[in-house]
Design an enzyme around this catalytic site. Structure first.
Site, PDB file in Angstrom:
ATOM      1  N   HIS A 179       0.841  -1.202   0.000  1.00  0.00           N
ATOM      2  CA  HIS A 179       0.000   0.000   0.000  1.00  0.00           C
ATOM      3  C   HIS A 179       0.882   1.261   0.000  1.00  0.00           C
ATOM      4  O   HIS A 179       0.667   2.201  -0.769  1.00  0.00           O
ATOM      5  CB  HIS A 179      -0.899  -0.051   1.243  1.00  0.00           C
ATOM      6  N   GLU A 236       2.510   1.660  -3.352  1.00  0.00           N
ATOM      7  CA  GLU A 236       1.583   2.201  -4.363  1.00  0.00           C
ATOM      8  C   GLU A 236       1.586   3.731  -4.307  1.00  0.00           C
ATOM      9  O   GLU A 236       1.593   4.408  -5.333  1.00  0.00           O
ATOM     10  CB  GLU A 236       0.168   1.658  -4.110  1.00  0.00           C
ATOM     11  N   HIS A 237       1.600   4.280  -3.087  1.00  0.00           N
ATOM     12  CA  HIS A 237       1.642   5.742  -2.937  1.00  0.00           C
ATOM     13  C   HIS A 237       3.005   6.312  -3.363  1.00  0.00           C
ATOM     14  O   HIS A 237       3.071   7.316  -4.055  1.00  0.00           O
ATOM     15  CB  HIS A 237       1.401   6.129  -1.461  1.00  0.00           C
ATOM     16  N   GLU A 246      -4.334   6.945   7.090  1.00  0.00           N
ATOM     17  CA  GLU A 246      -5.435   6.328   6.331  1.00  0.00           C
ATOM     18  C   GLU A 246      -5.864   5.006   6.986  1.00  0.00           C
ATOM     19  O   GLU A 246      -7.048   4.733   7.166  1.00  0.00           O
ATOM     20  CB  GLU A 246      -4.933   6.070   4.905  1.00  0.00           C
TER      21      GLU A 246
END
Length: 487
Positions: free
Chosen positions: A65, A68-69, A166
């Site tokens: 995750h 991905e950022h 998040e």
């Protein structure tokens, strides 16, 4: 079976017209790296590109995750801080995004303007395969430690980071905790055991070196699937893939395949807590029963599971949903009800929310007794027909979803492509649906399916998720103790 003119760096594998979708799917393989390319050729000017990578975390640090950022924070040929934000402002794109699933990461975009499409393709290929993965971007997107008042070292330390914050939000939702608990128990030994998004307490354990190693292993053409949709010539697309990225790589073995989970020989029972920030805990417990089913890449098995889900849970007249809606053991059916078929192996879940821990056994008994009764009595033929009709319709209907139709098709076929299944068969469902119709005509088909997939399946877990009014404070205290030790 005609093939389009393609780039010599690729080998043509096959072509399949799909009349129901008014398109032809061509499959190619890149000679040097083994990367696969599926092109959905149609006369739609809305062109779509997606590159998908199998990303299989081995912990809950949220590495996939965070990557991905971070990947989108500047690359070799576009070394600006945020090329994507700059493109979004200038581009005529109709869709730009990136997704992390439990076992894949995908980078899709769509545009109706050809020049814009190729500009975006340029940025995406460079971002995915030649990302800078700067340490400062990792701190920004992943996790870092700051003083509560940034320029005052006498103030306490605090964790910051886009993904960290998040996931703190996401994992404060009981449904997320419930799903994560269930899958970690159903999958004791494979990647689904971990939280691919990241557990807030684990995210700060991720190092920059681990992030870079994950990138080098998985963000490689040998581990990639390219999927395109629209009216652009295959040779033009592949020329870009080759010139802008693929020619710089040789084949590796990323060893990223997800193995089949070892079967549980007897059902398990698990209790877990979630944070409730109000004093009244009455009737706030979740009780679910989850089963591990067959492989999602087995199209017949996947359709059988979809049919079973529809028969049991389609609407209030469906026998299992009716019982879950009307039982006094819980307030309403569980928010994670039904079939999850996007992972390598499918999961089926039934249960309730608004219950109490001491009713857990009764909830499981209710589910099993209801399934036994349905298996004994059978299901009306018109109910099966109605569900079959729904499955057929869902193949052809273009839902809004704020997403271009071509991208919806690509995402529908992506899990099969990622797990070395056949995305063309997933898109061209007519033959498999015809087989399913034939089998479903037998009145014993659904009862036998219930027995095989659920009643006789020992790979079953009951999860009792209880509210805990002190959990937030305990987590906060643990986090502060960790920060104090660092300080």
């Amino acid at each position: 079976m005609s093939e389009s003119i393609h780039h010599p760096a690729f080998t043509f594998v096959r072509s399949q017209p799909i009349a129901a979708l008014n398109l032809t799917v061509d499959e190619y393989r890149h000679n040097a790296t083994g990367a696969r390319h599926f092109h959905l050729a149609t006369d739609d000017p809305q062109n779509v590109f997606l590159v998908g990578l199998r990303t299989v975390p081995e912990d809950s640090t949220g590495v996939a995750h965070i990557l991905e950022h971070t990947v989108l924070c500047g690359s070799e040929r576009f070394p600006v801080r945020d090329p994507f934000f700059m493109m979004i402002r200038r581009s005529l794109n109709t869709f730009m995004n990136a997704f992390t699933a439990s076992d894949w990461t995908a980078y899709p975009f769509a545009s109706v303007n050809v020049k814009d499409f190729y500009n975006l393709l340029d940025v995406y290929l460079d971002a995915v395969f030649f990302s800078r993965i700067d340490e400062r971007d990792f701190r920004q997107e992943g996790h870092r430690v700051e003083f509560t008042t940034p320029d005052d070292p006498s103030t306490p330390l605090t964790f910051k980071g886009v993904v960290f914050n998040e996931m703190k939000g996401a994992m404060s939702n009981p449904s997320s905790v419930l799903w994560q608990t269930l899958t970690s128990e159903l999958f004791p030994t494979t990647t689904y055991h971990y939280n691919s998004g990241g557990e807030p307490a684990e995210i700060p354990n991720l190092t920059y070196a681990q992030l870079k190693a994950f990138y080098q292993r998985f963000y490689h053409p040998s581990n990639a699937v390219f999927m395109t949709y629209g009216n652009l010539p295959v040779i033009d697309l592949q020329t870009q893939f080759e010139e802008k990225a693929l020619k710089r790589f040789t084949r590796i073995d990323p060893n990223s395949a997800v193995p089949i989970e070892q079967a549980l020989t007897s059902p398990r029972v698990v209790e877990e807590n979630y944070a409730l920030d109000e004093p009244d805990t009455a009737e706030k417990t979740h009780v679910v029963v989850g089963w591990l089913l067959g492989e999602s890449t087995d199209l017949d098995a996947a359709l059988e599971a979809q049919l079973l889900e529809g028969v049991l849970l389609e609407n209030s007249a469906s026998p299992l949903l009716r019982v879950l809606e009307t039982t006094d053991l819980g307030g309403s059916p569980s928010p994670i009800l039904g079939l999850e078929d996007s992972q390598r192996q499918m999961v089926f879940v039934a249960g309730v929310e608004g219950s109490e821990p001491d009713r857990a056994e009764a909830v499981e008994r209710l589910v099993l007794d209801t399934l036994t009764e349905i298996a004994e009595k059978g299901v009306p033929a018109d109910m099966i027909e109605s569900v079959l009709h729904q499955i057929e319709l869902s193949q052809r209907e273009v839902t809004g979803d704020g997403m271009p139709y071509g991208l919806q098709l690509i995402l529908h076929g992506l899990p099969a492509a990622i797990h070395d299944g056949d995305p063309i068969a997933v898109l061209d469902l007519e033959p498999a649906l015809a087989r399913l119709r034939k089998k479903a005509a037998d009145s014993q088909f659904i009862p036998n399916l219930i027995r095989k997939l659920l009643l006789d399946n020992t790979h079953r877990v009951r999860v009792v998720l209880k509210p805990d009014t002190e959990l937030s404070a305990r987590k906060q205290a643990a986090e502060q103790a960790r920060l104090a030790a660092m300080q």
